[in-house]
Design a protein around this motif. Structure first.
Motif, short mmCIF file in Angstrom:
data_model
loop_
_atom_site.label_atom_id
_atom_site.label_comp_id
_atom_site.label_asym_id
_atom_site.label_seq_id
_atom_site.Cartn_x
_atom_site.Cartn_y
_atom_site.Cartn_z
N ILE A 164 -3.26 5.21 -2.14
CA ILE A 164 -4.24 6.05 -1.44
C ILE A 164 -3.73 7.49 -1.44
O ILE A 164 -2.55 7.74 -1.18
N ARG A 165 -4.63 8.43 -1.73
CA ARG A 165 -4.30 9.84 -1.54
C ARG A 165 -5.35 10.48 -0.66
O ARG A 165 -6.55 10.40 -0.94
N THR A 166 -4.89 11.12 0.40
CA THR A 166 -5.81 11.83 1.28
C THR A 166 -5.91 13.29 0.85
O THR A 166 -5.16 13.75 -0.01
N GLY A 167 -6.84 14.02 1.47
CA GLY A 167 -6.90 15.47 1.27
C GLY A 167 -7.77 15.95 0.14
O GLY A 167 -7.89 17.16 -0.09
N GLY A 168 -8.37 15.05 -0.63
CA GLY A 168 -9.33 15.45 -1.65
C GLY A 168 -8.79 15.67 -3.05
O GLY A 168 -9.56 15.75 -4.02
N VAL A 203 0.86 -1.18 0.00
CA VAL A 203 0.00 0.00 0.00
C VAL A 203 0.90 1.23 0.00
O VAL A 203 1.82 1.34 0.82
N ALA A 204 0.65 2.15 -0.93
CA ALA A 204 1.39 3.41 -0.98
C ALA A 204 0.41 4.55 -0.67
O ALA A 204 -0.74 4.51 -1.11
N ILE A 205 0.88 5.54 0.07
CA ILE A 205 0.00 6.63 0.48
C ILE A 205 0.65 7.98 0.21
O ILE A 205 1.79 8.23 0.60
N ILE A 206 -0.11 8.87 -0.45
CA ILE A 206 0.26 10.27 -0.59
C ILE A 206 -0.44 11.00 0.56
O ILE A 206 -1.66 11.15 0.56
N MET A 207 0.33 11.41 1.54
CA MET A 207 -0.22 11.99 2.76
C MET A 207 -0.44 13.49 2.54
O MET A 207 0.48 14.29 2.68
N GLU A 216 -11.14 0.82 5.33
CA GLU A 216 -12.16 1.09 4.31
C GLU A 216 -11.55 1.08 2.92
O GLU A 216 -12.15 0.56 1.96
N ALA A 217 -10.36 1.64 2.78
CA ALA A 217 -9.68 1.66 1.49
C ALA A 217 -9.33 0.24 1.04
O ALA A 217 -9.49 -0.12 -0.14
N ILE A 218 -8.86 -0.58 1.97
CA ILE A 218 -8.51 -1.96 1.63
C ILE A 218 -9.74 -2.75 1.24
O ILE A 218 -9.73 -3.54 0.27
N ILE A 219 -10.85 -2.55 1.95
CA ILE A 219 -12.09 -3.26 1.63
C ILE A 219 -12.59 -2.86 0.25
O ILE A 219 -13.03 -3.73 -0.53
N GLU A 220 -12.52 -1.58 -0.08
CA GLU A 220 -12.93 -1.17 -1.43
C GLU A 220 -12.01 -1.78 -2.48
O GLU A 220 -12.47 -2.24 -3.53
N TYR A 221 -10.72 -1.79 -2.20
CA TYR A 221 -9.75 -2.42 -3.12
C TYR A 221 -10.13 -3.87 -3.38
O TYR A 221 -10.08 -4.35 -4.52
N GLN A 269 5.97 2.47 -11.05
CA GLN A 269 5.53 1.37 -10.19
C GLN A 269 4.02 1.27 -10.08
O GLN A 269 3.47 0.20 -9.79
N CYS A 270 3.32 2.38 -10.29
CA CYS A 270 1.86 2.40 -10.12
C CYS A 270 1.10 2.15 -11.42
O CYS A 270 -0.09 2.47 -11.52
N ALA A 271 1.77 1.57 -12.40
CA ALA A 271 1.14 1.35 -13.71
C ALA A 271 -0.17 0.56 -13.58
O ALA A 271 -1.13 0.81 -14.32
N TYR A 272 -0.23 -0.38 -12.65
CA TYR A 272 -1.44 -1.18 -12.47
C TYR A 272 -1.96 -1.15 -11.03
O TYR A 272 -2.73 -2.03 -10.62
N ALA A 273 -1.60 -0.11 -10.29
CA ALA A 273 -2.13 0.04 -8.94
C ALA A 273 -3.58 0.48 -8.99
O ALA A 273 -4.02 1.14 -9.94
N GLU A 274 -4.35 0.10 -7.98
CA GLU A 274 -5.70 0.61 -7.82
C GLU A 274 -5.61 1.92 -7.03
O GLU A 274 -4.92 2.00 -6.02
N PHE A 275 -6.31 2.97 -7.52
CA PHE A 275 -6.25 4.28 -6.88
C PHE A 275 -7.47 4.47 -5.98
O PHE A 275 -8.59 4.10 -6.33
N TYR A 276 -7.21 5.09 -4.82
CA TYR A 276 -8.29 5.38 -3.86
C TYR A 276 -8.08 6.80 -3.35
O TYR A 276 -7.07 7.10 -2.72
#
Length: 247
Positions: free
Chosen positions: A188-192, A16-20, A226-231, A203-210
């Motif tokens: 995952i990206r927070t903040g809208g 899991v990668a996150i843009i905080m 919640e993000a993992i469950i949606e994934y 690396q994110c060529a086939y990542a799922e975005f949330y």
């Protein structure tokens, strides 16, 4: 039933990668200085690292400081570096105790010496961890990473270490800072905001975005779950059809 209990342990995202994002806006909404938002963001990191460990995530990469962030006001940059050193010193004993291994990616030469020293000590002290691998993206941008990889690969061709005809996707990936880290399954990206801001482009060529409107300081256990469950409710086809995946 808790959200953690609802997660299918057989379909976990390994990475899991996150843009905080949203520390500054979180602080502004409360009439506080940006530094207060960054300090509260550190507490969110602790919560999410613990939550990821509980969910048996193998790799968690946090976009902590981009190469573009060096363009922020000098006082804010220094405050971020000081906060990083404080947080690393504070958290290292617990990270080691909980089996969390620290890694870093980015242009470490641009970090001040005291920050490099603190980070290096944390990496050494947690090197034997067998649980979650926490990757800190510091002074990182994907364009920097890709151009550096291309330059190093070209230098190896000139030296005769690498043959031009042998260059393929696998070879190129071997020159990236993430060469021994699996590609993210979930970003995952927070903040809208709904962009990836020069982060792990290859690396994110086939990542799922949330994307979530929650500011990073308010992000915690349930938000991650919640993000993992949606994934887990998405179908990952990698260019194939649904029928091929089902077979």
């Amino acid at each position: 039933m808790s959200l953690l209990d609802k997660i299918d342990k057989n379909r976990l995202p390994a990475h899991v990668a996150i843009i905080m994002d949203g520390n500054g806006r979180w602080a502004k909404a409360r009439g506080l200085g940006r530094g207060e938002g960054h300090r509260e963001g550190v507490n969110a990191i602790r919560r999410v690292v613990e939550a990821a460990s509980k969910a048996s995530v193998q790799y968690l990469t946090l976009y902590a400081f981009s190469t573009e962030n060096w363009n922020r006001p000098t006082e804010e940059v220094k405050g971020l570096m000081d906060l990083m050193v404080y947080a690393i010193s504070r958290e290292t004993p617990d990270l080691k105790k909980n089996g969390v291994r620290i890694r870093s990616i980015g242009d470490m030469d641009r970090l001040p010496a005291y920050a490099r020293t603190a980070l290096g000590e944390c990496i050494r002290e947690t090197a034997e961890g067998t649980g979650l691998t926490l990757v800190l993206a510091l002074s990182y941008s994907s364009k920097w990473e890709l151009s550096t990889a291309a330059r190093n690969m070209a230098a190896d061709v000139v030296k005769g270490v690498l043959e031009e005809e042998d260059i393929d996707e696998e070879t190129f990936a071997g020159y990236l800072t993430t060469r021994d880290i699996p590609d993210p399954d979930l970003l995952i990206r927070t903040g809208g905001e709904q962009r990836i801001s020069n982060f792990l482009l290859w690396q994110c060529a086939y990542a799922e975005f949330y994307f979530t409107g929650t500011f990073w300081p308010d992000f915690g256990d349930d938000a991650l779950y919640e993000a993992i469950i949606e994934y887990q409710g998405r179908e990952r086809r990698y260019g194939k059809t649904s029928d091929q995946i089902e077979r």
